[in-house]
Design an enzyme around this catalytic site. Structure first.
Site: not given
Ligand code: ADP
Ligand code: ZN
Ligand code: MG
Length: 615
Positions: A197-198, A420
């Site tokens: 996923g993204p 703007e």
């Molecule tokens: P990636 O998908 O890029 O691995 P991460 O798991 O590193 O993303 O997410 C980074 C941070 O964003 C996490 O440490 C958390 O704090 C927050 N986060 C991302 N998705 C969620 C979620 N579904 N629920 C709660 N926190 C989230």
């Molecule tokens: Zn513009």
């Protein structure tokens, strides 16, 4: 325990040196009388010599005279045989010994190798004490970090808005907790789970929560750790990692950013893929090698599943693939709730409202948003976080930090204000544009001013009308400058680039042009290496190329005409907006509603330049 070599090395060297010194001291004897060769031969003739030890190597004779004095004499090498003969023939007989080798073989070997030993020792010592702290001797070792049992536990309750993914992973956790339950039913648990996923949607977080929930050893490594800088190391690191995991089974091996090793083999730019291919091959071998019930589960995460090698994705390897998408409104609210824990929020802060204002935000963005709000509140010496801070934080995350220090001259300010106001007015008037949320001429990041339009709900598909209206809104800024000042500035370069990209995509990718029809034009490639479009390969004739160009131009000119129509029709509102912007710098929704009261939202049906201004 870790590396005995290093700690023992210095005492060892000191010891060797001491022994050498000691032996040398022992072997220095009491003084001897030095005799010249002639004196010595005279003494032999005279029968005064009792013993003679001939040291061939040093070309000297040591021994005792009959009066017990110890002597030493040196001779010239060529006369050695003669000398020996003379001594043997002497009367009374002399005790003659011939020592062809002065020192023991081992001793001299040791002595001659000593400098080399010292150098090698020194080298190892220096390498080990480098900044890497002894990494040199360990490059084949896996760099996996084993998450400690006492590390702060992440559980499924820390992950919000990803309920389906959590459901899937719960099964994996159940297996790790009690493998026998599944084994007795003959069920095979997936060997590999791929999360994709993204960025920022919580993939890494989910993997860690699986570890936290199941309570088994969790080996985490990043794909790029395999590749690093030493050729041929990746494969052995993979082997080592699985070795460790099998010993600790049941266990989880988590390879984050697996696309670093798992890309299509034999693809990409430049050469030198051997290293990565070997690493990937080893990974495949290991995945096939372990018995599904051995209790080792491989988890991996990536945001580019499309560039993974097909061999990784075939059944029997990552046979469980879990998509983690950007959260929807409800997901965002749930994530905000998780991250609002421990942050005192004022009553006027509505997480639901924030969730609605942040379409397209990932979990990481939302976490960042609340953190920014808390930081802002602290900077303003508040004890709770108010809606104001949250609003500012949203702007900050979207457009970058404010640059109040950038002072615009009145002339420039006027240009920016009209620019703007143009965006805002066109965006407001066109039916398919998102509602305008805020307009500002306070610089943020690289932008001099900005207009924030937010969709009412999450967008999945975009229609042709939406794109056409968006084009007009994007061009609205520059069109306003044109109409008001009769002069245009460089400030619209970014707008023009965006407009061109949208128009090109409409023609070549979405098949939205009547002239060219439903055809994908051109092939983009290069994703395998850079994860980005690096080349655009035309697969059409020059005539079609000319048609594409004229279609793009037609779309942009049409959008421009729409913008002109809106802005001239509602010129008084444009002036009012710009004046208000110069005065207040930022206009909120309420201000906009008041200022744009004379321009009904979606008042005209516009499109393709065939604008009809409605009631
Ligand atoms: P990636 O998908 O890029 O691995 P991460 O798991 O590193 O993303 O997410 C980074 C941070 O964003 C996490 O440490 C958390 O704090 C927050 N986060 C991302 N998705 C969620 C979620 N579904 N629920 C709660 N926190 C989230
Ligand atoms: Zn513009
Ligand atoms: Mg990650």
């Amino acid at each position: 325990m870790k590396r005995p070599r290093r700690s023992l090395l210095i005492p060892l060297l000191v010891g060797v040196a001491a022994v050498v010194l000691f032996v040398n001291v022992l072997s220095t004897e009491e003084p001897r009388t030095d005799l010249t060769v002639n004196e010595f031969l005279d003494a032999v003739e005279a029968g005064e010599v009792r013993t003679a030890e001939i040291k061939e190597r040093d070309q000297e004779v040591l021994g005792e005279l009959r009066d017990d004095t110890r002597y030493r004499t040196t001779y010239v090498g060529e006369f050695a045989d003669e000398l020996v003969q003379q001594l043997r023939d002497a009367t009374p007989p002399i005790e003659v010994t011939v020592d062809r080798q002065a020192q023991s073989v081992w001793w001299s070997v040791l002595i001659s190798f000593l400098p080399i030993l010292l150098l090698v020792g020194l080298m190892i010592f220096l390498l080990n004490s480098g900044p890497g702290g002894g990494r040199v001797m360990q490059f084949g070792k896996s760099r996996a970090k084993r998450v400690q049992a006492d590390a702060p536990k992440v559980t499924f309750s820390d992950v919000a808005g990803a309920d389906e993914a959590v459901e899937e992973l719960r099964e994996v956790v159940d297996f790790l907790r009690d493998p026998s339950k599944f084994q007795s039913l003959g069920a095979k648990i997936p060997k590999g789970v791929l999360l994709y996923g993204p960025p920022g949607t919580g993939k890494t977080l989910l993997a860690r929560s699986v570890a936290g929930e199941s309570g088994v050893p969790f080996f985490s490594i990043s794909g790029s750790d395999f590749v690093e800088m030493f050729v041929g190391v990746g494969a052995s690191r993979v082997r080592d990692l699985f070795e460790q995991a099998k010993q600790a089974a049941p266990a989880i091996v988590f390879v984050d950013e697996i696309d670093a090793v798992g890309r299509h083999r034999g693809a990409g730019l430049g050469g030198g893929h051997d290293e990565r291919e070997q690493t990937l091959n080893q990974l495949l071998v290991e995945m096939d090698g372990f018995d599904p019930n051995a209790g080792v589960i491989l988890m991996a995460a990536t945001n580019r599943p499309d560039i993974l090698d097909p061999a990784l994705l075939r059944p029997g390897r990552f046979d469980r693939q879990i998509v983690i998408d950007l959260p929807d409104v409800r997901g965002r609210e749930a994530i905000l709730q998780v991250h609002a824990k421990g942050k005192p929020l004022a009553d006027d802060v509505s997480l639901e409202l924030i969730a609605r204002r942040t379409p397209g935000f990932s979990g990481a963005d939302l976490a960042n948003l609340l953190n920014e709000a808390a930081l802002l509140a602290a900077r303003r010496s508040r004890s709770i976080i108010a809606a104001e801070e949250v609003e500012d934080a949203i702007d900050r995350v979207i457009a970058g930090p404010e640059r109040r220090t950038r002072v615009l001259s009145p002339d420039v300010k006027r240009v920016v204000a009209y620019h703007e106001a143009g965006h805002a007015l066109v965006g407001h008037a066109l039916e398919h544009c998102d509602p305008i949320h805020r307009v500002s001429i306070v610089s943020r990041g690289r932008a001099l001013g900005w207009t924030l339009a937010l969709p009412e709900e999450d967008r999945v598909l975009r229609s042709r009308s939406e794109l056409i209206d968006e084009l007009a809104m994007i061009l609205g800024g520059r069109t306003a400058e044109e109409l008001v000042f009769g002069e245009i500035t460089t400030g619209a370069a970014n707008d023009i680039e965006r407009a061109t990209n949208i128009a090109r995509a409409m023609v070549t990718e979405y098949g939205m042009s009547d002239e060219l029809g439903l055809r994908r034009l051109g092939r983009t490639h290069g994703e395998v290496f850079l994860g980005k479009e690096v080349g655009h390969e035309p697969d059409y004739s020059d005539t079609v190329a000319a048609e594409i160009d004229s279609e793009i131009r037609r779309l942009i000119e049409g959008a421009h005409a729409d913008a002109v129509t809106v802005l001239t029709t509602h010129r008084s509102s444009l002036d009012a907006l710009a004046a208000a912007l110069i005065d207040q710098e930022t206009l909120e929704e309420a201000d906009l509603r008041r200022l744009l009261a004379g321009v009904p939202r979606g008042s005209g049906r516009y499109g393709d330049g065939q604008t009809t201004v409605g009631a």
